[in-house]
Enzyme design. Structure first.
Site, short mmCIF file in Angstrom:
data_model
loop_
_atom_site.label_atom_id
_atom_site.label_comp_id
_atom_site.label_asym_id
_atom_site.label_seq_id
_atom_site.Cartn_x
_atom_site.Cartn_y
_atom_site.Cartn_z
N CYS A 92 -18.97 -0.63 2.65
CA CYS A 92 -17.89 0.20 2.65
C CYS A 92 -16.90 -0.16 4.01
O CYS A 92 -17.13 -1.12 4.80
CB CYS A 92 -18.34 1.69 2.86
SG CYS A 92 -19.39 1.74 4.38
N ASP A 501 -36.19 -11.76 -22.39
CA ASP A 501 -37.34 -12.57 -21.62
C ASP A 501 -38.16 -11.31 -21.37
O ASP A 501 -37.58 -10.04 -21.11
CB ASP A 501 -36.77 -13.35 -20.53
CG ASP A 501 -37.62 -13.74 -19.59
OD1 ASP A 501 -38.82 -14.29 -20.06
OD2 ASP A 501 -37.63 -13.75 -18.28
#
Lengths: 782, 58
Positions: A92, A501
């Site tokens: 930020c 996977d």
């Protein structure tokens, strides 16, 4: 302050007893960082920051990457030097302010600026005053990771093209506004009886403004059209280029001959609209690529080479030579292929093999780049670097698999392939029809033919795809999904089968203690007291299951075996605690042996991501079949498949077997989405119709995947498929709108009744319609 | 007619000034970090000096 709900005053993680908790810090690093910030009077940071709960907090790490900063310092004229760094952990404006304030207070620093969009830091300093490591120390101490990069290398071709597009957009936008202003006067003049001299003047001024802008703004399209024509193909840029050039040429001809029909406004505003689409598309793709580059750069870690004279130096992996000795610290990722010469440790090769259980490594065992050394430092003799490593072999396999996908033709290209010839034939037959059959002179017949090309110039058609792409990838980016490839969304909308996977994709990639009743709370407390002292993933999982436990004293770690304390308690492998080798369990386990008591077994399983089962169910509701393709042992794959609700599973598949399976699926006509994170998945990711990789996967798999998703949840996957499907239907609607407009306008043009006013209205209206339609996808803003 | 002779150049010059201004701000890196610029305004520090001349920010 020390209650269970208390948060660390620096990094914001919940406190769990232990040293330092009394002062409100989770560790010594955080306490030091807080004192550093307070001492500089920068407390405002804590009040102003807004931490993203999904992102890891800024937490100082004991050992940081040791990249060589001096290699990246660029001397500048005037005695200063500059350094460019990627910053991990900037979230930020407060982070930006804190880093800049910390750095500008350092002696020798002349200028420091953090770019919040690209999360990069540009630093200027006087090299004689301080060395970069000292300057950057406070930023690292606060918990930001800094990795130098080469701005020249990242200042890529795409970035330059993006800027050129923005400049071209500005120039054509300026021209479009002014020419439209003049055109409105001309149109108004039609009604109020403007004299031909005034009209001529206005046309000349328009030409003066429009023609340079057209020349400047058309270059990106002309270059692409020429490239396509040279390759014997045609694309959407061919009719655009021909249309704009003919429009401008005809308008100039009319202006010179003081005729009534000049289309400068249409030519320029067409270019302006198209450049907006191109620019937004380039920027959306650039942002995604930028984010992926950021992830990649942060993973590049240097290798510690030990020279024959015993001196140590950090070297980038590509500069290490075969035969050199390399030291891999505990917890570090191995950067090269090599044989262990000294030391015993546990090695996690999950990214490479898909196996979630660490294996023991001792002298003579081979280690591969990409694996993680867990418990003790190892010395390796380098056996392969660069192209020779197993990793490079996987990359080659991946490149081979990728060639199949390069043949995919985007929808817009398919449309353009028949659109361009049809349009040009229509214009030609209009000319032939008017001049030969209707006996018109060739100049007016040519004017009519050109006006056919002008109204069919595929403005709306060319905007149909990019605008939807931009809106869709913007929406996905807010949800943490980065779209890397231009046709990824199109391909994602077509899938009918999903292959997952296992380790790190369906699962979190780290083991969790099974509550199987083989142990009681006492056993757990005793075991955890030892386990806290180790970084082995099983020990960590055990310690995490009993957070309130007091750590045992004087614990000795036996790498590859287990832990022991002076009072005879042992925690480790079956052999280490002296249990006769009986039946092999389904998953990894740890045994606890205490004097005078029978050994206790703790078994572990790699836990699925929190929303794995929900995601599988949601994919089923979308009409997709799901399959699990794991490199791990079949028993483990089967167990996980049962938990998350997958009926179709395969275990023990290496990289080649995975590619084989995907090729077989493709041959059977299935369009497969591959979701994977490991090195072993990279070739399969490249071979699939479309592929997604989590952001914490191996760098190579992120590079191979079309999309990258961030965060611990799988839900973005479902969202991405949903958005892709919506994007597909919106794209089709847009094509229908654009073609419908042509069906209306072309008969008028062939009839010879199109005026510049009609052309301008029709073209702008159809473009705006397409854009507004695409904006319907923005819904679901955070 | 006289008004046209005056107004057209004035419109073009004003528009051209706007264009030149945009191209200048683009070149000087003001469009490089839109997110950061939006956040910087919240911190009323005065060490927010513009980049040294000739610098191309990444």
């Amino acid at each position: 302050m020390t209650g269970p709900a208390a948060l660390c005053r620096h990094c914001g993680t919940p406190l769990e007893g232990g040293s330092g908790a009394e002062e409100g810090f989770c560790c010594a690093g955080c306490a030091a960082a807080h004192h550093l910030i307070s001492a500089q009077g920068l407390d405002l940071y804590y009040r102003r920051r807004s931490l993203d709960p999904a992102a890891p907090p800024p937490r100082p790490e004991a050992e940081d990457t040791c990249a060589i900063l001096s290699d990246h310092v660029v001397p500048l004229p005037g005695g200063e030097a500059s350094l460019s760094l990627m910053v991990e952990g900037v979230q930020c404006g407060a982070c930006v302010w804190l880093i800049e304030s910390l750095l500008t207070r350092q002696p020798g620093v002349t200028w420091a600026r953090v770019n919040l969009t690209t999360r990069r830091l540009a630093l200027r300093f006087r090299p004689e005053g301080a060395d970069p490591d000292t300057i950057l120390a406070p930023v690292r101490a606060v918990g930001y990771r800094l990795v130098p990069f080469d701005p020249e290398r990242l200042e890529s071709e795409d970035h330059r093209r993006e800027r050129a597009l923005l400049r071209a957009m500005a120039v054509t936008g300026f021209a479009a506004g002014n020419v439209m202003l003049l055109s409105v006067s001309v149109w108004a003049g039609h009604a109020q009886g403007m004299g031909p001299a005034t009209r001529g003047l206005l046309h000349w001024v328009s030409a003066l403004v429009a023609l340079p802008a057209v020349v400047y703004g058309l270059r990106p399209f002309a270059a692409s059209a020429l490239a396509a024509l040279r390759a014997g193909r045609t694309n959407m840029d061919v009719p655009i280029t021909i249309g704009v050039v003919l429009t401008s040429a005809m308008s100039l001809w009319e202006t010179i001959h003081n005729g009534p029909h000049a289309y400068f406004d249409s030519a320029v505003s067409l270019l302006f609209f198209l450049l907006i689409g191109r620019y937004l598309e380039a920027r959306a793709r650039g942002r995604a690529r930028n984010a992926v580059e950021h992830l990649l750069a942060l993973d590049a870690r240097a290798v510690l080479v030990i020279d024959p004279d015993g001196s140590r130096r950090m070297v980038p992996p590509r500069r290490v030579a075969v035969g050199q000795t390399v030291l891999v610290a505990a917890g570090e990722r191995v950067g090269i292929d090599g044989l262990v010469t000294e030391g015993c440790s546990d090695v996690e090769s999950g990214l490479l093999t898909g196996e979630s259980v660490p294996v023991a490594a001792g002298p003579g065992s081979p280690l591969y780049a990409g694996t993680i050394n867990l418990t003790a430092p190892l010395r390796l003799r380098v056996s392969a670097v660069g192209e020779e490593t197993l990793l490079a072999g996987i990359v080659r396999m991946m490149e081979l698999a990728e060639q199949g996908r390069a043949r995919y033709v985007a929808l817009a290209e398919r449309v353009a392939r028949w659109y361009a010839p049809v349009v040009h034939l229509t214009a030609l037959s209009t000319f032939v029809g008017w001049s030969l059959l209707a006996g018109m002179a060739w100049q007016p017949a040519l004017l009519i033919a050109v006006s056919v090309l002008i109204v069919t110039c595929p403005c709306a058609l060319a905007l149909a795809v990019p605008v939807v792409q931009v809106v869709a990838s913007g929406r996905l980016m807010r949800r943490g999904v980065l779209v890397k490839s231009a046709t990824a969304l199109e391909r994602l909308a077509e899938i009918d089968h999903v292959v997952f996977d296992k380790t790190g994709t369906l699962t979190a990639g780290r083991p969790l203690l099974c509550q199987d009743g083989g142990w009681n709370a006492d056993d757990l407390a005793d075991a955890a007291a030892l386990a806290v002292r180790s970084t082995h993933p099983l020990a960590r999982a055990l310690a995490a299951a009993a957070p309130q436990v007091r750590p045992a004293e004087a614990v000795v770690e036996h790498p590859g075996l287990g832990l022991s304390s002076p009072d005879g308690v042992r925690l480790g492998s079956r052999a280490f605690v002296g249990v006769a080798d009986s039946d092999e369990g389904a998953g990894p386990d740890l045994w606890l042996a205490r004097p005078g008591r029978s050994p206790v077994c703790f078994s572990f399983a790699d836990s699925p991501r929190s929303d794995a089962a929900d995601t599988i169910a949601a994919l089923g509701r979308l009409g997709l079949s799901v399959e699990l393709l794991s490199g791990d042992r079949p028993a483990i794959a089967a167990g996980l498949a049962r938990v998350v609700g997958i009926t179709d599973w395969r275990g023990g598949s290496g990289p080649a077997a995975k590619v084989e399976r995907l090729t077989a699926l493709a041959a059977a006509g299935r369009r497969v989405l591959m979701v994977g994170d490991g090195l072993n998945d990279a070739p399969a990711l490249a071979a699939a119709h479309v592929s997604i990789s989590p952001a914490n996967g191996a760098d190579i798999s992120r590079a191979a995947a079309d999309l990258v998703f961030q965060g611990a949840r799988l839900a973005p996957l479902v969202e991405a498929i949903g958005v892709a499907r919506m994007a597909r239907s919106l794209t089709r609607q847009n094509f229908a709108l654009a073609l419908g407009y042509n069906l209306l306008a072309v008969p008028l043009a062939i009839g010879g009744v199109v005026t510049p006013l009609i052309a301008a209205i029709a073209m702008s209206a159809s473009s705006l319609l397409v854009i507004v339609n695409a904006l319907r996808l923005t819904g679901g803003r955070r | 007619m006289e008004t046209l002779l005056m107004l057209i150049p004035v419109a073009l010059i004003l528009g051209g000034l706007g264009l030149a201004g945009f191209l200048w701000s683009l070149r000087s890196g003001q469009f490089d970090d839109m997110d950061g610029a939006a956040q910087r305004i919240l911190f009323d520090d005065d060490d927010d000096a513009p980049p040294p001349p000739g610098h191309r920010q990444e």
